[in-house]
Design a protein around this motif. Structure first.
Motif, short mmCIF file in Angstrom:
data_model
loop_
_atom_site.label_atom_id
_atom_site.label_comp_id
_atom_site.label_asym_id
_atom_site.label_seq_id
_atom_site.Cartn_x
_atom_site.Cartn_y
_atom_site.Cartn_z
N HIS A 6 0.74 -1.21 -0.10
CA HIS A 6 0.09 -0.03 -0.22
C HIS A 6 0.85 1.16 0.14
O HIS A 6 0.55 2.35 -0.76
CB HIS A 6 -0.75 0.06 1.19
CG HIS A 6 -1.76 -1.07 1.18
ND1 HIS A 6 -2.58 -1.35 2.24
CD2 HIS A 6 -2.26 -2.04 0.40
CE1 HIS A 6 -3.43 -2.42 1.93
NE2 HIS A 6 -3.05 -2.75 0.88
N LYS A 7 1.91 1.04 0.65
CA LYS A 7 2.96 2.27 0.89
C LYS A 7 3.35 2.74 -0.56
O LYS A 7 3.63 3.86 -1.01
CB LYS A 7 4.02 2.03 1.89
CG LYS A 7 3.68 2.17 3.31
CD LYS A 7 4.62 1.98 4.14
CE LYS A 7 4.45 1.71 5.60
NZ LYS A 7 5.87 1.48 6.49
N LYS A 8 3.94 1.66 -1.41
CA LYS A 8 4.63 1.36 -2.55
C LYS A 8 3.57 2.24 -3.41
O LYS A 8 4.08 2.87 -4.50
CB LYS A 8 4.83 0.13 -2.93
CG LYS A 8 6.41 -0.34 -2.81
CD LYS A 8 6.73 -1.51 -3.18
CE LYS A 8 7.66 -2.15 -2.46
NZ LYS A 8 7.84 -3.65 -2.97
N GLY A 29 11.07 8.75 5.96
CA GLY A 29 10.28 7.61 6.62
C GLY A 29 10.08 6.65 5.57
O GLY A 29 10.75 6.66 4.46
N SER A 30 9.48 5.37 5.86
CA SER A 30 9.43 4.31 5.38
C SER A 30 8.81 4.33 3.96
O SER A 30 9.06 3.79 2.94
CB SER A 30 9.00 3.07 5.92
OG SER A 30 7.56 3.38 6.49
N THR A 31 7.68 4.98 3.79
CA THR A 31 6.88 5.54 2.88
C THR A 31 7.61 6.27 1.76
O THR A 31 7.78 5.92 0.47
CB THR A 31 5.47 6.12 3.23
OG1 THR A 31 4.87 5.54 4.28
CG2 THR A 31 4.50 6.05 1.85
N GLY A 82 5.57 11.53 4.02
CA GLY A 82 4.59 10.76 4.42
C GLY A 82 3.84 11.32 5.68
O GLY A 82 4.01 12.68 6.06
N ALA A 83 3.10 10.70 6.43
CA ALA A 83 2.49 11.06 7.87
C ALA A 83 2.21 9.97 8.89
O ALA A 83 2.09 8.71 8.00
CB ALA A 83 1.24 11.91 7.48
N ASP A 84 1.80 10.25 9.75
CA ASP A 84 1.35 9.11 10.78
C ASP A 84 -0.01 9.11 11.17
O ASP A 84 -0.46 7.94 11.44
CB ASP A 84 2.10 9.49 12.14
CG ASP A 84 3.66 9.44 11.98
OD1 ASP A 84 4.18 8.66 11.66
OD2 ASP A 84 4.22 10.65 12.17
N LYS A 94 2.58 14.36 12.02
CA LYS A 94 4.09 14.07 11.60
C LYS A 94 5.10 13.85 12.68
O LYS A 94 4.69 14.58 13.72
CB LYS A 94 4.05 15.01 10.40
CG LYS A 94 3.60 14.74 9.22
CD LYS A 94 4.03 15.27 7.99
CE LYS A 94 5.36 15.11 7.82
NZ LYS A 94 6.09 13.75 7.53
N GLY A 95 5.95 13.22 12.40
CA GLY A 95 7.26 13.14 13.24
C GLY A 95 7.43 11.98 14.02
O GLY A 95 8.26 11.80 14.94
N GLY A 96 6.63 10.82 13.51
CA GLY A 96 7.07 9.63 14.14
C GLY A 96 8.52 8.98 13.96
O GLY A 96 9.10 8.50 14.84
N GLY A 97 9.11 9.72 12.92
CA GLY A 97 10.42 9.49 12.39
C GLY A 97 11.38 10.59 13.18
O GLY A 97 12.67 10.28 13.02
N GLY A 98 11.03 11.55 13.77
CA GLY A 98 11.54 12.65 14.55
C GLY A 98 11.96 13.55 13.58
O GLY A 98 13.06 14.65 14.01
N ALA A 99 11.68 13.77 12.25
CA ALA A 99 11.98 14.86 11.30
C ALA A 99 11.09 15.95 11.26
O ALA A 99 11.04 16.81 10.42
CB ALA A 99 12.36 14.14 10.05
N LEU A 100 10.14 16.09 12.16
CA LEU A 100 9.29 16.96 11.99
C LEU A 100 9.52 18.45 11.64
O LEU A 100 8.93 19.19 10.99
CB LEU A 100 8.31 16.88 13.01
CG LEU A 100 8.44 17.17 14.65
CD1 LEU A 100 7.45 17.53 15.57
CD2 LEU A 100 9.52 16.13 15.14
N THR A 101 10.75 18.92 12.46
CA THR A 101 10.96 20.21 12.29
C THR A 101 11.29 20.72 10.89
O THR A 101 10.87 21.74 10.03
CB THR A 101 12.02 20.87 13.40
OG1 THR A 101 11.49 20.70 14.52
CG2 THR A 101 12.22 22.30 13.17
C1 5RP Z 1 9.04 11.62 10.17
C2 5RP Z 1 7.46 11.37 9.51
C3 5RP Z 1 7.07 10.34 8.62
O1 5RP Z 1 6.65 10.99 7.38
C4 5RP Z 1 5.78 9.50 9.24
O2 5RP Z 1 6.45 8.97 10.56
C5 5RP Z 1 5.49 8.17 8.58
O3 5RP Z 1 6.54 7.66 8.46
P1 5RP Z 1 6.51 6.07 7.53
O4 5RP Z 1 6.26 6.41 6.33
O5 5RP Z 1 7.55 5.28 7.98
O6 5RP Z 1 5.25 5.65 8.31
O7 5RP Z 1 6.62 12.37 9.86
O8 5RP Z 1 9.24 12.30 10.93
#
Ligand code: 5RP
Length: 227
Positions: A6-8, A29-31, A82-84, A94-101
Motif C-alpha cells: 500500500h505504501k509503495k 520515513g519508510s513510505t 509521509g505522515a502518521d 507527523k514526526g514519528g520518525g523525528g524529522a518534524l521540524t
Molecule cells: C517522520 C515522519 C514520517 O513521514 C512519518 O512518521 C511516517 O513514516 P512512515 O512512512 O515510516 O510510516 O513524519 O518524521
C-alpha cells in the motif's frame, strides 16, 4: 496486499506530480523511502532534491541524487512526504520518525505538499497516534508539564536526539478537536521547537494506498486513481 505494498502504491502515485528539471522536496520515513527508490530512476531528469532529514539525504546521495541545501534554492514546486495520521481535511500528525521540524520547514517552502501513506492512517480526528513535539532539551520537563493541560500523557522519546540536537516528547491520549488552534497554542510554549500537527500548512493532496489501489484526497473530496 500488505501494508508495504500500500505504501509503495502511494509512492508510485506521487511520481505523477514530478516534472522534469525541477528540484523536489523529499520527506522522511519508510513510505518516502519507496518514493526515493523511484526518484532515483529519474535522477538525470530532475535537477535534484531538498531533504528533510540526514537519513533521507544519505539515501538520496547513495542513489546519486543531488541534494541541495534549502538556502541554495529559490523555491520547491512539490514536496512529497509521509505522515502518521491524516484526515480528509488534509490535516496531519507527523514526526514519528523525528524529522518534524525540517519537514515543516520544507513543507512551508513548497508550493504543493503531496502526502503519501497507506490508508490505515486516515482518521476522523487526530490524536490516537502519540503527538510528537520537538523540544529544546533544557525545557523538556517544563514543556511536558504545560502539555498535561491538553489531557495527554507526555513521554520522553528515550535515546533519541533529532538532527537539530533536540529531544522529542510524544503525547499520548490526545483528542485533537481543533488541530489549527492546538498547533498554534503549543508552538507558543517557550522551548517547543515544533509540534507535529500540520494544520496551518497541511497537505494539498493525500495519496492513500489501499486494497483497491490509490485514493487521491483533496479538499473537493476523494477520487480513486487508476495507475
Ligand atoms: C517522520 C515522519 C514520517 O513521514 C512519518 O512518521 C511516517 O513514516 P512512515 O512512512 O515510516 O510510516 O513524519 O518524521
Amino acid at each position: 496486499m500488505s501494508l508495504e505494498v500500500h505504501k509503495k502504491l502511494a509512492a508510485e502515485a506521487a511520481m505523477e506530480y514530478i516534472q522534469a528539471g525541477e528540484i523536489i522536496g523529499v520527506g522522511t520515513g519508510s513510505t518516502v523511502n519507496y518514493f526515493i527508490e523511484l526518484l532515483a530512476d529519474l535522477k538525470n531528469r530532475i535537477d535534484g532534491a531538498v531533504s528533510s532529514s540526514a537519513e533521507s539525504t544519505k539515501r538520496m546521495q547513495a542513489h546519486g541524487i543531488k541534494v541541495y541545501d534549502l538556502n541554495e534554492v529559490n523555491g520547491i514546486p512539490v514536496y512529497v512526504d509521509g505522515a502518521d495520521e491524516l484526515t480528509s481535511n488534509l490535516h496531519l500528525i507527523k514526526g514519528g520518525g523525528g524529522a518534524l521540524t525540517r519537514e515543516k520547514i520544507v513543507a512551508a517552502a513548497s508550493e504543493k505538499f503531496v502526502c503519501i501513506a497507506d490508508d490505515s492512517k486516515i482518521v476522523n480526528r487526530l490524536g490516537k497516534f502519540p503527538l510528537p513535539i520537538e523540544t529544546i532539551p533544557m525545557a523538556r520537563s517544563m514543556v511536558a508539564r504545560k502539555l498535561v493541560k491538553y489531557g495527554g500523557q507526555p513521554m520522553l522519546r528515550e535515546g533519541f536526539i533529532t538532527d537539530n540536537g533536540c529531544t522529542i516528547l510524544d503525547i499520548q491520549g490526545l483528542d485533537i478537536v481543533d488541530p489549527l488552534k492546538m498547533e498554534r497554542e503549543i508552538n507558543q510554549i517557550p522551548g517547543v521547537v515544533t509540534v507535529g500537527i500540520f494544520a496551518e500548512r497541511g497537505a494539498d493532496v493525500l495519496l492513500a494506498g489501499g486494497e483497491n489501489g490509490v485514493t487521491q484526497i483533496n479538499l473537493s473530496g476523494p477520487e480513486m486513481l487508476t495507475i
